[in-house]
Structures are given as C-alpha cells and as structure tokens.
Design an enzyme around this catalytic site. Structure first.
Site, PDB file in Angstrom:
ATOM      1  N   HIS A 107      -7.016  11.276   7.265  1.00 47.00           N
ATOM      2  CA  HIS A 107      -6.044  10.526   5.943  1.00 47.00           C
ATOM      3  C   HIS A 107      -5.853   9.414   6.535  1.00 47.00           C
ATOM      4  O   HIS A 107      -5.882   8.221   5.620  1.00 47.00           O
ATOM      5  CB  HIS A 107      -4.876  11.560   5.668  1.00 47.00           C
ATOM      6  CG  HIS A 107      -4.283  10.929   4.790  1.00 47.00           C
ATOM      7  ND1 HIS A 107      -4.276  11.257   3.327  1.00 47.00           N
ATOM      8  CD2 HIS A 107      -3.084  10.079   4.628  1.00 47.00           C
ATOM      9  CE1 HIS A 107      -3.418  10.677   2.629  1.00 47.00           C
ATOM     10  NE2 HIS A 107      -2.601   9.782   3.614  1.00 47.00           N
ATOM     11  N   GLU A 108      -5.191   8.955   7.435  1.00 45.56           N
ATOM     12  CA  GLU A 108      -4.872   7.654   7.921  1.00 45.56           C
ATOM     13  C   GLU A 108      -5.968   6.748   8.101  1.00 45.56           C
ATOM     14  O   GLU A 108      -5.856   5.554   7.569  1.00 45.56           O
ATOM     15  CB  GLU A 108      -3.992   7.946   9.289  1.00 45.56           C
ATOM     16  CG  GLU A 108      -2.725   8.512   9.046  1.00 45.56           C
ATOM     17  CD  GLU A 108      -1.836   7.924   7.698  1.00 45.56           C
ATOM     18  OE1 GLU A 108      -1.760   6.828   7.618  1.00 45.56           O
ATOM     19  OE2 GLU A 108      -1.210   8.680   7.142  1.00 45.56           O
ATOM     20  N   HIS A 146      -7.223   5.210   4.881  1.00 45.70           N
ATOM     21  CA  HIS A 146      -6.566   4.038   4.289  1.00 45.70           C
ATOM     22  C   HIS A 146      -6.981   2.990   4.731  1.00 45.70           C
ATOM     23  O   HIS A 146      -7.178   1.926   3.960  1.00 45.70           O
ATOM     24  CB  HIS A 146      -5.012   4.211   4.781  1.00 45.70           C
ATOM     25  CG  HIS A 146      -4.156   5.233   3.781  1.00 45.70           C
ATOM     26  ND1 HIS A 146      -4.154   4.944   2.602  1.00 45.70           N
ATOM     27  CD2 HIS A 146      -3.570   6.204   3.988  1.00 45.70           C
ATOM     28  CE1 HIS A 146      -3.234   5.930   1.963  1.00 45.70           C
ATOM     29  NE2 HIS A 146      -2.776   6.719   2.836  1.00 45.70           N
ATOM     30  N   GLU A 170      -3.187   7.193  -2.208  1.00 46.38           N
ATOM     31  CA  GLU A 170      -2.811   8.076  -1.495  1.00 46.38           C
ATOM     32  C   GLU A 170      -3.825   9.521  -1.941  1.00 46.38           C
ATOM     33  O   GLU A 170      -4.279   9.929  -1.156  1.00 46.38           O
ATOM     34  CB  GLU A 170      -1.486   9.054  -1.986  1.00 46.38           C
ATOM     35  CG  GLU A 170      -0.241   8.272  -0.892  1.00 46.38           C
ATOM     36  CD  GLU A 170      -0.494   8.415   0.514  1.00 46.38           C
ATOM     37  OE1 GLU A 170      -0.535   9.587   0.888  1.00 46.38           O
ATOM     38  OE2 GLU A 170      -0.341   7.562   1.186  1.00 46.38           O
TER      39      GLU A 170
END
Length: 273
Positions: free
Chosen positions: A138-139, A142, A201
């Site tokens: 997820h990070e 980004h 997100e």
C-alpha cells in the site's frame, strides 16, 4: 471582469491538466504531474537522510530482515509490472531501501524514490510476512502512483495561477521545496505523511493488492489486516497509520471488490521466504 478572470483560470487549468499529465499504473487514471521527477527525488533523498539521522534503527535482526525481504519482494513485483507495461521509465532514479525504525507508533511510509520505513509499532498488527506485504504494498503504491507529486502539482496550480511552470521552478525553488514539505508533512513531524485523498487511498489499495499478489502474497490477507487495524481504534484514538489512512467498512468492501482482479496476478511461488 472577475468572471473573465475566472474563465481564464479555468481555461489555463484545463490546458495545464491535459498538457502535464501522467498515467497511474494499474488504474490508468490521468493525473496532474507538473513537478520534474528529478526535483521530487532530490527533495525526497535529503528529507529521508534527515529522518534517518534522527531516528534509531531497530536492533531486532529477525524483524528487520523481514522488512527488507518483504520490501524487496514488493519492489521486484513493481519493477516487473512496470517493465511488462512499458512504464519502467517511471521508476528512473529509484534506489530502494527498506528500514525498520524503533518506534511504538503504528505507522509506515514510502518516500518517492523507494525509501521505505516501517515502525516497530505496526508489526504486531501485521503479524507476519503476509500482513507486512499489505502495509508495504500500500505505501509503495502511493509512491509509484506519484500521489505526492500530484498534491505538489495541485499546490503549484493553486499558488501560481498563470505563471509559467518552468519560470516558477527556476525562480522560486523555495516554493517548490515548501510544496514538497506540505505534500509529505515534512517539518515538525518528519516522516509522518499527511492524509491522502479518498481517491488516492482507494487507488493505493488497488495497486497494493496487485503488487503484493505479483510478489507471491495472497491479496485476501488485506481484508484480515484492515480488520485488525480497525480493531486498534477500540477504546481510544486511532493509530497514526489510520489517522493518515482512513479505514471504514466501505474500504474493506472496496478491497474485496478489487481482490478478484489482483488474484489474476497471484503467484504462490514468487515470494522469497
């Protein structure tokens, strides 16, 4: 006169958007991308080095090795995806690093250029490699999706209006730096990233599932991870990771909708144990 000025602003913004766009991997969304990647990476590197000089690495060799192992697996998957989709140039200047920092905060982040930091406080929620893959996927998503660049670009448009971008970047380097700090929350709380938009997100969730699947981690683990993360809210304020990554029942439902697509990338034999 005011209406005419607003019209010019709208026309300028529209032309700027279509002439200065990049494409987000996996989703294909077009986004505003005004700031040269070289500048973003330079600012990221200096901020990352500043953070590392002020924070202590974990002495837990086993967990530190897990962070590096899972991080590298995800990075390999990202590089493969970008290579397979003729987007490798988007990773130019990336030099991956994965560090476990001794901090009780339930948090993790990835700076542009592949600088990833995981806090020891999030490991009990992650549980194992699979849960950590959800976090790091997820990070990293980004950063790969250039969500910070997008926020900086939006800030440039809002503050400079019709000023030519190249002139602004040349004559106002401090503004570019301040926009970077604002986009990533760098300052009094170095390393704590600001909340991304709901769109970003959701996008990071979708990309993260694909990347972890390609790395050999079952995307279904994301549902269990976010359920555990939500449970951290019981009886108190939300963990820092949740404060910058709002979690709701709708988020888990959205993740469940993305899982079938992610499973088409899933290979049980990819992950290095």
């Amino acid at each position: 006169m005011l209406k005419m000025k607003n019209l010019y602003t709208i026309i300028f913004t529209t032309l700027l958007f279509f002439s200065s766009c990049s494409t987000v991997p996996v989703t294909g969304r077009r986004q505003l991308d005004l700031v040269p990647q070289s500048q973003v990476l330079a600012l990221s590197q200096s901020s990352y080095q500043d953070f590392m000089s002020k924070n202590k690495l974990s002495a837990d060799a086993q967990n530190a090795a897990m962070v590096k192992r899972v991080g590298q697996n995800i990075a390999n998957a990202v590089e493969k995806y970008m290579r397979d989709n003729n987007m490798s140039k988007e990773l130019k200047g990336y030099t991956w690093e994965f560090n476990l920092v001794d901090d009780k905060a339930v948090n993790a982040w990835c700076m542009p250029g592949g600088k990833v930091v995981v806090y020891t406080g999030i490991l009990p929620v992650a549980h194992d490699d699979k849960g950590l893959a959800v976090v790091m996927g997820h990070e990293i998503a980004h950063a790969v999706a250039k969500h910070g660049n997008e926020r900086m670009s939006q800030g440039l448009t809002a503050q400079l209006g019709g000023v030519a971008l190249q002139i602004a970047l040349r004559d106002k380097p401090a503004l570019t730096q301040n926009l970077f700090f604002s986009a990533y929350g760098i300052g009094s709380q170095v390393g704590v990233l600001l909340p991304f938009s709901r769109l970003q997100e959701s996008e990071a969730d979708e990309l993260g599932l694909v990347f972890m699947a390609m790395a050999g981690y079952d995307p279904n683990e994301a549902v269990s991870f976010w359920q555990r993360m939500n449970a951290q809210q019981t009886g108190g304020s939300p963990p820092e990771f949740l404060s910058t990554h709002p979690a709701h029942e709708t988020r888990i439902k959205d993740i469940q909708k993305h899982i079938p697509k992610a499973m088409t990338y899933y290979s049980k034999t990819t992950a290095t144990k």
